[in-house]
Motif scaffolding. Sequence first.
Motif, PDB file in Angstrom:
ATOM      1  N   UNK A   1       1.253   1.379 -13.117  1.00 31.98           N
ATOM      2  CA  UNK A   1       1.508   1.553 -11.689  1.00 31.98           C
ATOM      3  C   UNK A   1       1.640   0.194 -11.001  1.00 31.98           C
ATOM      4  N   UNK A   2       0.846  -0.798 -11.430  1.00 27.42           N
ATOM      5  CA  UNK A   2       0.994  -2.158 -10.894  1.00 27.42           C
ATOM      6  C   UNK A   2       2.394  -2.697 -11.176  1.00 27.42           C
ATOM      7  N   UNK A   3       2.918  -2.359 -12.360  1.00 21.25           N
ATOM      8  CA  UNK A   3       4.286  -2.779 -12.708  1.00 21.25           C
ATOM      9  C   UNK A   3       5.303  -2.056 -11.837  1.00 21.25           C
ATOM     10  N   UNK A   4       5.095  -0.786 -11.597  1.00 19.82           N
ATOM     11  CA  UNK A   4       6.052   0.028 -10.845  1.00 19.82           C
ATOM     12  C   UNK A   4       6.174  -0.408  -9.386  1.00 19.82           C
ATOM     13  N   UNK A   5       5.095  -0.930  -8.833  1.00 23.75           N
ATOM     14  CA  UNK A   5       5.153  -1.363  -7.426  1.00 23.75           C
ATOM     15  C   UNK A   5       5.563  -2.819  -7.298  1.00 23.75           C
TER      16      UNK A   5
ATOM     17  N   UNK B   1       0.828  -1.206   0.000  1.00 24.21           N
ATOM     18  CA  UNK B   1       0.000   0.000   0.000  1.00 24.21           C
ATOM     19  C   UNK B   1       0.862   1.255   0.000  1.00 24.21           C
ATOM     20  N   UNK B   2       2.020   1.190   0.718  1.00 20.97           N
ATOM     21  CA  UNK B   2       2.911   2.341   0.779  1.00 20.97           C
ATOM     22  C   UNK B   2       3.634   2.538  -0.553  1.00 20.97           C
ATOM     23  N   UNK B   3       3.888   1.443  -1.288  1.00 16.38           N
ATOM     24  CA  UNK B   3       4.496   1.561  -2.620  1.00 16.38           C
ATOM     25  C   UNK B   3       3.581   2.365  -3.552  1.00 16.38           C
ATOM     26  N   UNK B   4       2.290   2.082  -3.471  1.00 23.09           N
ATOM     27  CA  UNK B   4       1.339   2.828  -4.288  1.00 23.09           C
ATOM     28  C   UNK B   4       1.340   4.309  -3.911  1.00 23.09           C
TER      29      UNK B   4
END
Length: 404
Positions: free
Chosen positions: A389-393, A190-193
Amino acid sequence: MGKQPEEIEELAIADKEHKYARYADVDKEQLEKDIDAIKDTMDPVGEEDFQHLLKLERWGRMFTFSGYGLIAILSLVELLSGGLSGFVFWPIAVVAALLISTGNVARWADVTHPILHGAYDKVPNIPEKYTKKVFAKGARRYIDWLDWIKPQAWEYEHNIMHHYHLGETEDPDNVEKNLQWLIQSKTPMFLRYVIVYGFAGMWKFLYYAPNTLRILENKKNRDQKKLEVTDYELDPRTKNGLELWMEYYLPYGIIKFIVFPLLFIPLGLEAVFNAFIIILIAEFFANLHSFLVIVPNHSAEDIYMFNEPHKSTGEFYLRQIMGSVNYNTGSDFKDFAHGFLNYQIEHHLFPNMPHSYYQKMQPIVKDICKKHNLEYRQESVFKRALMSIDLMVGKTKLLRVDGI
C-alpha cells in the motif's frame, strides 16, 4: 583523518544494499541448472496430488455451503421469532459473509488457479473437468468458476503476460505502473490511502475484469495485425464497454446478487433482502481477502522491476526470485487460507506445478538461494500488504536493477 559520520552512514547503506549478490554477478547458467534439478527430486504428478486438490476443493465448498446455510438458518429463526435484534442478527450475518467470501477466494486461488495452469493435466485418468482444456470453458464457466472475470481472459493475462513478463512494463500486474495516475496526482497522501483501502474492497470489479478484457483484446488486435490499442471501457455504450458488461459483469452480477437471494423466497421477502445484503458484504470481504494475498506478492520497496525482457532461462529464474515474495507457510490449512500464494517464489519458478509440490520444493529453493547469495523474502502477509500500500500511494518505489 577518520571518516565523517555522513561517509560512515553511506557505507553502511551500501553494505546493506549489497548484502546479497548483485543481479549482474549471479551465475545465471548455474542457477538454471540448480533450479531445473529440483524437478528430478519430485515424483511424477499423480493421484496423491489430485486428491490434495480435491481436499482443497471440499474445504472451499464447505465454507460456501456453510455460509449460505447460516443465512437460511438466520432467516428461518427471524421468520419464526418475528424478528431478531441487530445485536444478534449482524454478528451472525458477518460470520455468514466471511464463510461465503472464504469459499469464493478458495475457488479462485486454491482450485481454479492451478487447474488453469495445467497443473493436474498429467495425472493418469484424471476427469477432464479438472484439466486446463475443459475447466471453466464455455458453459462450464457457470459451473466451475463464475466470477467478475472471464476465465479465458484471466488465463491469458495471468499465465502469459504476468508470469513471463514479471516486473517489466509489459507485466499487466505491475502495481507501481498501474497506479501512476494516483502517484503522480496532487492528491494529499492521507486521501491516497483512503482511495487504496476503498479500492481493495472492489478491485476485482474495478481492475481485474476490465484489465483482463483489455489485455485479451490487445492480443487479438496484435494477432490480426491491427494497430488500435484497447483501453479500459466501463461505458456500456461503447463496443468494449458493452462486452465488459455482457460477458463479465452481468453473468456474475445477475446470478450472484439476484438469483441466489431469490432462492430464499420461501422464507419470505425479508429473507431475500437479508441474503442480498449478506452476499454483498461477502463480495466485499472476498475482494479484500484476494487483494491481501495477491497484490503484495510482487509490490514493495524491496522488490525489483526490470526494463528489458529476460534473455535466458537462468535470468528468468533469477527474476522470479528477485521479483517475488513469500508469506508465512506451514500446514495445509494455513496455505489454503493464503490460496497457496504464500509460495509465490516457488510458483513463479514452476507455475504449472500442483499446489502440493510447493511445500516440498520450498526448502530446496531456499538452499539454492543461499548457495547463490540471493535474498529469499518471506514475511507475514499483513506486513507485506502494508508495504504494498505504501508503494501504491507513492510513498516508496520498486527497486531497479542497474544496467538493464
